[in-house]
Design a protein around this motif. Structure first.
Motif, PDB file in Angstrom:
ATOM      1  N   ASN A 180      -5.084   6.820  -2.786  1.00  0.00           N
ATOM      2  CA  ASN A 180      -4.627   5.764  -3.811  1.00  0.00           C
ATOM      3  C   ASN A 180      -3.171   6.081  -4.054  1.00  0.00           C
ATOM      4  O   ASN A 180      -2.530   4.978  -4.400  1.00  0.00           O
ATOM      5  CB  ASN A 180      -5.778   5.749  -5.165  1.00  0.00           C
ATOM      6  CG  ASN A 180      -6.947   5.143  -4.504  1.00  0.00           C
ATOM      7  OD1 ASN A 180      -7.263   4.729  -3.400  1.00  0.00           O
ATOM      8  ND2 ASN A 180      -7.836   5.379  -5.691  1.00  0.00           N
ATOM      9  N   ARG A 181      -2.820   7.154  -4.379  1.00  0.00           N
ATOM     10  CA  ARG A 181      -1.272   7.459  -4.704  1.00  0.00           C
ATOM     11  C   ARG A 181      -0.507   6.977  -3.363  1.00  0.00           C
ATOM     12  O   ARG A 181       0.409   6.346  -3.668  1.00  0.00           O
ATOM     13  CB  ARG A 181      -0.913   8.706  -4.921  1.00  0.00           C
ATOM     14  CG  ARG A 181      -1.689   9.296  -6.279  1.00  0.00           C
ATOM     15  CD  ARG A 181      -1.085  10.680  -6.649  1.00  0.00           C
ATOM     16  NE  ARG A 181      -1.291  11.701  -5.727  1.00  0.00           N
ATOM     17  CZ  ARG A 181      -2.318  12.601  -5.216  1.00  0.00           C
ATOM     18  NH1 ARG A 181      -3.494  12.388  -6.142  1.00  0.00           N
ATOM     19  NH2 ARG A 181      -1.919  13.479  -4.260  1.00  0.00           N
ATOM     20  N   GLU A 182      -0.956   6.884  -2.334  1.00  0.00           N
ATOM     21  CA  GLU A 182      -0.468   6.506  -0.971  1.00  0.00           C
ATOM     22  C   GLU A 182      -0.107   5.163  -1.084  1.00  0.00           C
ATOM     23  O   GLU A 182       0.971   4.341  -0.619  1.00  0.00           O
ATOM     24  CB  GLU A 182      -1.062   7.155   0.320  1.00  0.00           C
ATOM     25  CG  GLU A 182      -0.369   6.434   1.817  1.00  0.00           C
ATOM     26  CD  GLU A 182       1.251   6.898   1.686  1.00  0.00           C
ATOM     27  OE1 GLU A 182       2.007   6.307   2.276  1.00  0.00           O
ATOM     28  OE2 GLU A 182       1.419   8.000   1.215  1.00  0.00           O
ATOM     29  N   LEU A 183      -1.275   4.400  -1.598  1.00  0.00           N
ATOM     30  CA  LEU A 183      -1.181   2.950  -1.524  1.00  0.00           C
ATOM     31  C   LEU A 183      -0.155   2.681  -2.636  1.00  0.00           C
ATOM     32  O   LEU A 183       0.525   1.509  -2.578  1.00  0.00           O
ATOM     33  CB  LEU A 183      -2.721   2.444  -1.962  1.00  0.00           C
ATOM     34  CG  LEU A 183      -3.703   2.005  -1.392  1.00  0.00           C
ATOM     35  CD1 LEU A 183      -4.849   1.493  -1.866  1.00  0.00           C
ATOM     36  CD2 LEU A 183      -3.262   0.880  -0.092  1.00  0.00           C
ATOM     37  N   LEU A 184      -0.028   3.106  -3.764  1.00  0.00           N
ATOM     38  CA  LEU A 184       0.887   2.855  -4.734  1.00  0.00           C
ATOM     39  C   LEU A 184       2.431   3.071  -4.389  1.00  0.00           C
ATOM     40  O   LEU A 184       3.262   2.430  -4.357  1.00  0.00           O
ATOM     41  CB  LEU A 184       0.762   3.974  -6.081  1.00  0.00           C
ATOM     42  CG  LEU A 184      -0.382   3.625  -6.781  1.00  0.00           C
ATOM     43  CD1 LEU A 184      -0.831   4.792  -7.806  1.00  0.00           C
ATOM     44  CD2 LEU A 184      -0.530   2.271  -7.267  1.00  0.00           C
ATOM     45  N   ARG A 185       2.704   4.261  -3.328  1.00  0.00           N
ATOM     46  CA  ARG A 185       3.949   4.541  -2.744  1.00  0.00           C
ATOM     47  C   ARG A 185       4.279   3.462  -1.914  1.00  0.00           C
ATOM     48  O   ARG A 185       5.462   2.904  -1.771  1.00  0.00           O
ATOM     49  CB  ARG A 185       3.875   5.781  -2.057  1.00  0.00           C
ATOM     50  CG  ARG A 185       4.178   7.192  -2.772  1.00  0.00           C
ATOM     51  CD  ARG A 185       4.516   8.133  -2.343  1.00  0.00           C
ATOM     52  NE  ARG A 185       3.150   8.850  -1.423  1.00  0.00           N
ATOM     53  CZ  ARG A 185       2.276   9.569  -2.087  1.00  0.00           C
ATOM     54  NH1 ARG A 185       2.495   9.816  -3.422  1.00  0.00           N
ATOM     55  NH2 ARG A 185       1.098   9.900  -1.887  1.00  0.00           N
ATOM     56  N   LEU A 186       3.449   2.782  -0.907  1.00  0.00           N
ATOM     57  CA  LEU A 186       3.479   1.747  -0.383  1.00  0.00           C
ATOM     58  C   LEU A 186       3.806   0.554  -1.085  1.00  0.00           C
ATOM     59  O   LEU A 186       4.944  -0.250  -0.579  1.00  0.00           O
ATOM     60  CB  LEU A 186       2.445   1.514   0.710  1.00  0.00           C
ATOM     61  CG  LEU A 186       2.035   2.435   1.717  1.00  0.00           C
ATOM     62  CD1 LEU A 186       0.657   2.181   2.469  1.00  0.00           C
ATOM     63  CD2 LEU A 186       3.190   2.264   2.767  1.00  0.00           C
TER      64      LEU A 186
END
Length: 139
Positions: free
Chosen positions: A68-74
């Protein structure tokens, strides 16, 4: 996932640090009605907002998982115009990304706004999340 709403304070990390140090030095007393969760907004404007307080550390950790943090970074770096575009970037199923974004939106971390046509555009509204845990209470 069980959640309850609670007041949070939005501000810069420096404001959070100054507040915490003033309490530690005894220059300021903590009012029990003050927010216990600080969020550093992307535009660093201070104010008070309503957000989610998780009833368990596990629920919060699950929402802020590595995926989910990767989604936020994207969302921050690539600025997708829709949930489908974000799902393609993340190589995840659109319905799973939509469900995750709904939870992040309920927590006040993501904003979902109308885009072109029927598209919904995700935007990250919080840059940092500071969590306070009272180790003496068993809730």
């Amino acid at each position: 996932m069980t959640v309850r709403t609670e007041k949070v304070r939005t501000g810069t990390f420096q404001q959070f640090k100054d507040y915490t140090l003033a309490v530690a030095r005894g220059e300021r007393k903590v009012d029990p009605n003050e927010p216990k969760i600080w969020i550093e907004s992307r535009d660093a404007q201070a104010g008070a907002e309503t957000a989610i307080q998780f009833t368990s550390l596990e629920a919060g950790a699950k929402l802020l998982s590595a995926k989910n943090r990767e989604l936020l970074r994207l969302i921050v770096t690539r600025e997708p115009r829709s949930v489908s575009e974000l799902a393609d970037m993340a190589h995840r199923a659109p319905q799973n990304v939509q469900r995750t974004l709904q939870r992040l939106s309920a927590a006040g971390i993501v904003s979902l706004t109308p885009g072109e046509g029927r598209a919904v555009r995700p935007t990250v509204t919080a840059r940092k999340v500071h969590i306070e845990i009272d180790l003496a209470l068993d809730t």
